[in-house]
Design an enzyme around this catalytic site. Structure first.
Site, PDB file in Angstrom:
ATOM      1  N   LYS A 103       2.004  -3.362   7.389  1.00  0.00           N
ATOM      2  CA  LYS A 103       2.315  -3.544   5.968  1.00  0.00           C
ATOM      3  C   LYS A 103       3.775  -3.134   5.704  1.00  0.00           C
ATOM      4  O   LYS A 103       4.474  -3.784   4.922  1.00  0.00           O
ATOM      5  CB  LYS A 103       1.367  -2.719   5.086  1.00  0.00           C
ATOM      6  CG  LYS A 103      -0.063  -3.215   5.040  1.00  0.00           C
ATOM      7  CD  LYS A 103      -0.237  -4.586   4.408  1.00  0.00           C
ATOM      8  CE  LYS A 103      -0.005  -4.614   2.921  1.00  0.00           C
ATOM      9  NZ  LYS A 103      -0.357  -5.942   2.341  1.00  0.00           N
TER      10      LYS A 103
ATOM     11  N   TYR B 105      -2.201  -0.580  10.917  1.00  0.00           N
ATOM     12  CA  TYR B 105      -2.313  -1.247   9.605  1.00  0.00           C
ATOM     13  C   TYR B 105      -1.081  -0.946   8.750  1.00  0.00           C
ATOM     14  O   TYR B 105      -0.395  -1.853   8.265  1.00  0.00           O
ATOM     15  CB  TYR B 105      -3.588  -0.797   8.870  1.00  0.00           C
ATOM     16  CG  TYR B 105      -3.546  -1.099   7.390  1.00  0.00           C
ATOM     17  CD1 TYR B 105      -3.564  -2.415   6.925  1.00  0.00           C
ATOM     18  CD2 TYR B 105      -3.453  -0.067   6.443  1.00  0.00           C
ATOM     19  CE1 TYR B 105      -3.498  -2.694   5.558  1.00  0.00           C
ATOM     20  CE2 TYR B 105      -3.393  -0.345   5.087  1.00  0.00           C
ATOM     21  CZ  TYR B 105      -3.418  -1.659   4.646  1.00  0.00           C
ATOM     22  OH  TYR B 105      -3.344  -1.929   3.300  1.00  0.00           O
TER      23      TYR B 105
ATOM     24  N   THR C 147       0.811  -1.215   0.000  1.00  0.00           N
ATOM     25  CA  THR C 147       0.000   0.000   0.000  1.00  0.00           C
ATOM     26  C   THR C 147       0.845   1.267   0.000  1.00  0.00           C
ATOM     27  O   THR C 147       1.979   1.264   0.496  1.00  0.00           O
ATOM     28  CB  THR C 147      -0.897  -0.008   1.261  1.00  0.00           C
ATOM     29  OG1 THR C 147      -1.545   1.238   1.394  1.00  0.00           O
ATOM     30  CG2 THR C 147      -0.096  -0.258   2.536  1.00  0.00           C
ATOM     31  N   ASP C 148       0.250   2.361  -0.476  1.00  0.00           N
ATOM     32  CA  ASP C 148       0.934   3.662  -0.406  1.00  0.00           C
ATOM     33  C   ASP C 148       0.987   4.198   1.029  1.00  0.00           C
ATOM     34  O   ASP C 148       1.742   5.125   1.329  1.00  0.00           O
ATOM     35  CB  ASP C 148       0.258   4.689  -1.332  1.00  0.00           C
ATOM     36  CG  ASP C 148      -1.207   4.942  -1.020  1.00  0.00           C
ATOM     37  OD1 ASP C 148      -1.756   4.305  -0.105  1.00  0.00           O
ATOM     38  OD2 ASP C 148      -1.820   5.796  -1.706  1.00  0.00           O
ATOM     39  N   GLU C 149       0.176   3.591   1.930  1.00  0.00           N
ATOM     40  CA  GLU C 149       0.115   4.121   3.302  1.00  0.00           C
ATOM     41  C   GLU C 149       1.434   3.947   4.060  1.00  0.00           C
ATOM     42  O   GLU C 149       1.640   4.579   5.089  1.00  0.00           O
ATOM     43  CB  GLU C 149      -1.020   3.457   4.084  1.00  0.00           C
ATOM     44  CG  GLU C 149      -2.368   3.734   3.468  1.00  0.00           C
ATOM     45  CD  GLU C 149      -3.547   3.500   4.407  1.00  0.00           C
ATOM     46  OE1 GLU C 149      -3.332   3.353   5.617  1.00  0.00           O
ATOM     47  OE2 GLU C 149      -4.675   3.474   3.902  1.00  0.00           O
TER      48      GLU C 149
HETATM   49  P1  NAD Z   1      -9.651  -7.497   1.842  1.00  0.00           P
HETATM   50  O1  NAD Z   1      -9.701  -7.208   3.306  1.00  0.00           O
HETATM   51  O2  NAD Z   1     -10.860  -7.256   0.997  1.00  0.00           O
HETATM   52  O3  NAD Z   1      -9.251  -9.034   1.621  1.00  0.00           O
HETATM   53  C1  NAD Z   1      -8.281  -9.677   2.382  1.00  0.00           C
HETATM   54  C2  NAD Z   1      -8.408 -11.180   2.142  1.00  0.00           C
HETATM   55  O4  NAD Z   1      -7.366 -11.827   2.870  1.00  0.00           O
HETATM   56  C3  NAD Z   1      -9.727 -11.773   2.629  1.00  0.00           C
HETATM   57  O5  NAD Z   1     -10.245 -12.653   1.669  1.00  0.00           O
HETATM   58  C4  NAD Z   1      -9.350 -12.514   3.899  1.00  0.00           C
HETATM   59  O6  NAD Z   1     -10.177 -13.627   4.181  1.00  0.00           O
HETATM   60  C5  NAD Z   1      -7.922 -12.929   3.585  1.00  0.00           C
HETATM   61  N1  NAD Z   1      -7.107 -13.139   4.785  1.00  0.00           N
HETATM   62  C6  NAD Z   1      -7.007 -12.310   5.860  1.00  0.00           C
HETATM   63  N2  NAD Z   1      -6.192 -12.855   6.780  1.00  0.00           N
HETATM   64  C7  NAD Z   1      -5.747 -14.027   6.263  1.00  0.00           C
HETATM   65  C8  NAD Z   1      -4.859 -15.033   6.722  1.00  0.00           C
HETATM   66  N3  NAD Z   1      -4.267 -14.939   7.923  1.00  0.00           N
HETATM   67  N4  NAD Z   1      -4.617 -16.097   5.929  1.00  0.00           N
HETATM   68  C9  NAD Z   1      -5.223 -16.204   4.713  1.00  0.00           C
HETATM   69  N5  NAD Z   1      -6.086 -15.309   4.237  1.00  0.00           N
HETATM   70  C10 NAD Z   1      -6.336 -14.226   4.999  1.00  0.00           C
HETATM   71  O7  NAD Z   1      -8.394  -6.715   1.300  1.00  0.00           O
HETATM   72  P2  NAD Z   1      -8.182  -5.949  -0.092  1.00  0.00           P
HETATM   73  O8  NAD Z   1      -8.724  -4.586   0.003  1.00  0.00           O
HETATM   74  O9  NAD Z   1      -8.593  -6.841  -1.190  1.00  0.00           O
HETATM   75  O10 NAD Z   1      -6.586  -5.811  -0.077  1.00  0.00           O
HETATM   76  C11 NAD Z   1      -5.772  -6.862  -0.584  1.00  0.00           C
HETATM   77  C12 NAD Z   1      -4.311  -6.479  -0.410  1.00  0.00           C
HETATM   78  O11 NAD Z   1      -4.051  -5.283  -1.133  1.00  0.00           O
HETATM   79  C13 NAD Z   1      -3.906  -6.208   1.031  1.00  0.00           C
HETATM   80  O12 NAD Z   1      -2.638  -6.727   1.246  1.00  0.00           O
HETATM   81  C14 NAD Z   1      -3.880  -4.683   1.128  1.00  0.00           C
HETATM   82  O13 NAD Z   1      -2.940  -4.259   2.088  1.00  0.00           O
HETATM   83  C15 NAD Z   1      -3.471  -4.304  -0.267  1.00  0.00           C
HETATM   84  N6  NAD Z   1      -3.942  -2.995  -0.740  1.00  0.00           N
HETATM   85  C16 NAD Z   1      -5.274  -2.676  -0.666  1.00  0.00           C
HETATM   86  C17 NAD Z   1      -5.716  -1.457  -1.169  1.00  0.00           C
HETATM   87  C18 NAD Z   1      -7.180  -1.068  -1.122  1.00  0.00           C
HETATM   88  O14 NAD Z   1      -7.497   0.078  -1.444  1.00  0.00           O
HETATM   89  N7  NAD Z   1      -8.104  -1.960  -0.774  1.00  0.00           N
HETATM   90  C19 NAD Z   1      -4.798  -0.569  -1.731  1.00  0.00           C
HETATM   91  C20 NAD Z   1      -3.439  -0.927  -1.776  1.00  0.00           C
HETATM   92  C21 NAD Z   1      -3.033  -2.153  -1.285  1.00  0.00           C
HETATM   93  O1  DAU Z   2      -4.206   3.915   0.343  1.00  0.00           O
HETATM   94  C1  DAU Z   2      -4.390   2.540   0.222  1.00  0.00           C
HETATM   95  C2  DAU Z   2      -5.261   2.060   1.361  1.00  0.00           C
HETATM   96  O2  DAU Z   2      -6.577   2.505   1.080  1.00  0.00           O
HETATM   97  C3  DAU Z   2      -5.238   0.535   1.529  1.00  0.00           C
HETATM   98  O3  DAU Z   2      -3.958   0.142   1.891  1.00  0.00           O
HETATM   99  C4  DAU Z   2      -6.232   0.107   2.602  1.00  0.00           C
HETATM  100  O4  DAU Z   2      -6.271  -1.309   2.673  1.00  0.00           O
HETATM  101  C5  DAU Z   2      -7.596   0.633   2.239  1.00  0.00           C
HETATM  102  O5  DAU Z   2      -8.511   0.324   3.277  1.00  0.00           O
HETATM  103  C6  DAU Z   2      -7.551   2.150   2.027  1.00  0.00           C
HETATM  104  O6  DAU Z   2      -7.304   2.844   3.274  1.00  0.00           O
HETATM  105  P1  DAU Z   2      -8.094   4.192   3.649  1.00  0.00           P
HETATM  106  O7  DAU Z   2      -8.076   4.351   5.113  1.00  0.00           O
HETATM  107  O8  DAU Z   2      -7.614   5.338   2.837  1.00  0.00           O
HETATM  108  O9  DAU Z   2      -9.566   3.792   3.098  1.00  0.00           O
HETATM  109  P2  DAU Z   2     -11.033   3.961   3.706  1.00  0.00           P
HETATM  110  O10 DAU Z   2     -11.992   3.534   2.645  1.00  0.00           O
HETATM  111  O11 DAU Z   2     -11.176   3.349   5.046  1.00  0.00           O
HETATM  112  O12 DAU Z   2     -11.148   5.542   3.883  1.00  0.00           O
HETATM  113  C7  DAU Z   2     -10.950   6.426   2.788  1.00  0.00           C
HETATM  114  C8  DAU Z   2     -11.029   7.858   3.316  1.00  0.00           C
HETATM  115  O13 DAU Z   2     -12.380   8.111   3.729  1.00  0.00           O
HETATM  116  C9  DAU Z   2     -10.190   8.094   4.550  1.00  0.00           C
HETATM  117  O14 DAU Z   2      -9.689   9.430   4.513  1.00  0.00           O
HETATM  118  C10 DAU Z   2     -11.162   7.947   5.717  1.00  0.00           C
HETATM  119  C11 DAU Z   2     -12.456   8.444   5.120  1.00  0.00           C
HETATM  120  N1  DAU Z   2     -13.695   7.801   5.646  1.00  0.00           N
HETATM  121  C12 DAU Z   2     -13.753   6.445   5.659  1.00  0.00           C
HETATM  122  C13 DAU Z   2     -14.881   5.793   6.122  1.00  0.00           C
HETATM  123  C14 DAU Z   2     -14.948   4.291   6.172  1.00  0.00           C
HETATM  124  C15 DAU Z   2     -14.767   8.578   6.042  1.00  0.00           C
HETATM  125  O15 DAU Z   2     -14.719   9.823   5.992  1.00  0.00           O
HETATM  126  N2  DAU Z   2     -15.882   7.941   6.497  1.00  0.00           N
HETATM  127  C16 DAU Z   2     -15.980   6.579   6.565  1.00  0.00           C
HETATM  128  O16 DAU Z   2     -17.034   6.066   7.020  1.00  0.00           O
END
Ligand code: NAD
Ligand code: DAU
Length: 363
Positions: free
Chosen positions: A174, A170, A144-146
């Site tokens: 990561k 989180y 992630t970019d975080e």
């Molecule tokens: P998600 O939470 O939707 O899915 C995570 C999956 O991992 C689920 O299916 C869960 O059952 C599985 N999992 C969790 N713990 C596990 C374990 N111990 N063993 C096996 N499986 C397990 O997540 P996502 O949003 O699809 O993100 C996927 C990956 O991409 C993550 O590594 C996240 O850090 C990264 N990422 C997400 C975003 C985003 O915006 N969602 C952005 C950048 C990077």
């Molecule tokens: O940047 C990549 C990341 O993006 C991934 O690594 C994470 O897995 C993914 O969850 C996401 O993180 P964020 O914290 O940025 O996403 P989230 O959807 O939780 O929130 C997006 C923005 O919106 C953040 O500034 C918080 C705000 N927010 C979120 C929720 C859930 C609200 O204002 N209200 C809300 O109810």
């Protein structure tokens, strides 16, 4: 060459989108999903491919025997899978992924994201060494970019050389996993690659994240909770574009390298929620509250809330030729349409566990 992939976390949001992408584009490859089916994992995300002969789902935890089992050469679920399925490529999505949950309970994040990644890496190292260290094997770590921390409004976007400064449990977990992946390349020459991506959105995203939560709440006539002043900025990328970027990295990325992936779509949260409301008003035939902007409610801010993320994706563009193809307006429309037409997917997710989580965060 045809590949044999182990996709961890393939029942989650990005993982399942990636599995659909891969099976469509590479029908001669084999895809094995390993997923623990936590609250975020959903077998229905994979329903349309479960009967395919070149697909297999295995329920299991990447923390399988943490720490020592692999090093001792003991057989575990993971070492067994790598060998029996003759895996040459791991695409590692499995993680605890939600910042708000990491604030409520960081332990699971350290366990899965750090210990789990270590366990998987070490098992793959032994497997790779046992095969004579083939250089076309890949361990792709989806991050992630975080990990880069928070930007001020005038800071330049994150590049691959921006120092790590994670702010939440989180992002810290990561970052820890990224360091382990990097070290396994440096020390053992394991062909690993790391990608650091910005915020994804699209089909199959669990409704704890901003975009699906807002869509679903608008459809139910519930408040749309915006944290703080709503001016935090995220750089949004349609999930299909992320999957295409990962495809390019697997085929053309260089082992040991990191690639930033982003949409070049910086939007303030409040503006994003307003855009979503406009699509809802236009596309949803019978909203309980119309126009849905009336539901926008400013709520208490997230602890340690990062102000701004922005990705500089010049490296993947110039070196590997990837650019995003879906604009934010197109992507949001597609996403709103998907949640509108998949009530049967999201309604069962609003479980007692979800309600309890919701009360804790939004009380
Ligand atoms: P998600 O939470 O939707 O899915 C995570 C999956 O991992 C689920 O299916 C869960 O059952 C599985 N999992 C969790 N713990 C596990 C374990 N111990 N063993 C096996 N499986 C397990 O997540 P996502 O949003 O699809 O993100 C996927 C990956 O991409 C993550 O590594 C996240 O850090 C990264 N990422 C997400 C975003 C985003 O915006 N969602 C952005 C950048 C990077
Ligand atoms: O940047 C990549 C990341 O993006 C991934 O690594 C994470 O897995 C993914 O969850 C996401 O993180 P964020 O914290 O940025 O996403 P989230 O959807 O939780 O929130 C997006 C923005 O919106 C953040 O500034 C918080 C705000 N927010 C979120 C929720 C859930 C609200 O204002 N209200 C809300 O109810």
């Amino acid at each position: 060459m045809s590949r044999r992939l182990l996709v961890t976390g393939g029942a989650g949001f990005i993982g399942s989108n990636f599995v659909h992408h891969w099976l469509k584009v590479y029908p001669n490859d084999r895809v094995v999903v390993l997923d623990a089916l936590t609250y975020a994992g959903n077998l229905r995300n994979l329903q349309s491919v479960e009967e395919q002969e070149n697909f297999r789902f295995v329920e299991g935890n990447i923390c399988d025997k943490p720490g020592t089992a692999c090093a001792k050469g003991e057989r575990t679920l993971i070492t067994e899978l790598l060998q029996v399925e003759n895996i040459d490529t791991i695409v590692h999505f499995a993680a605890e992924s939600h910042v708000d949950r990491s604030i409520l309970g960081p332990g699971a994040f350290v366990e899965t994201n750090v210990v789990g990644t270590f366990t998987l890496l070490d098992a793959f190292r032994l497997h790779w060494e046992g095969k004579g260290q083939p250089m076309d094997y890949r361990f792709l770590h989806v991050s992630t970019d975080e990990v880069y921390g928070s930007l001020s409004p005038t800071d330049p976007a994150f590049t691959e050389t921006t120092p790590y400064a994670p702010n939440s449990p989180y992002s810290a977990s990561k970052a820890g996993s990224d360091h382990l992946v990097r070290a396994y390349h440096h020390t053992y020459k394991l062909p690993t690659i790391i990608t650091n991506c910005s915020n994804n959105y699209g089909p199959y995203q669990f409704p704890e994240k901003l975009i699906p939560l807002m869509c679903i709440n608008a459809l139910m006539g519930k408040p749309l909770p915006v944290y703080g002043d709503g001016k935090n900025v995220r750089d949004w990328l349609y999930v299909g574009d992320h999957c295409q970027a990962l495809d390019v990295v697997i085929h053309s990325g260089k082992p040991g390298e990191t690639y930033n992936i982003g949409g070049n779509n910086e939007v303030e949260n409040i503006n994003l929620v307003q855009m979503l409301c406009q699509f809802m008003n236009e596309l949803a035939p019978k909203l309980p509250v119309h126009p849905s902007e009336q539901l926008i409610t400013f709520v208490k801010d997230r602890l340690g809330h990062d102000r701004r993320y922005a990705i500089d994706a010049t490296k993947i563009k110039t070196q590997l030729g990837w650019t995003p193809s879906v604009t934010i307006a197109e992507g949001l429309r597609l996403t709103v349409e998907w949640y509108l037409t998949h009530r049967d997917w999201w309604e069962p997710l609003l479980s007692e566990e979800y309600q309890a989580y919701y009360r804790k965060v939004y009380a």
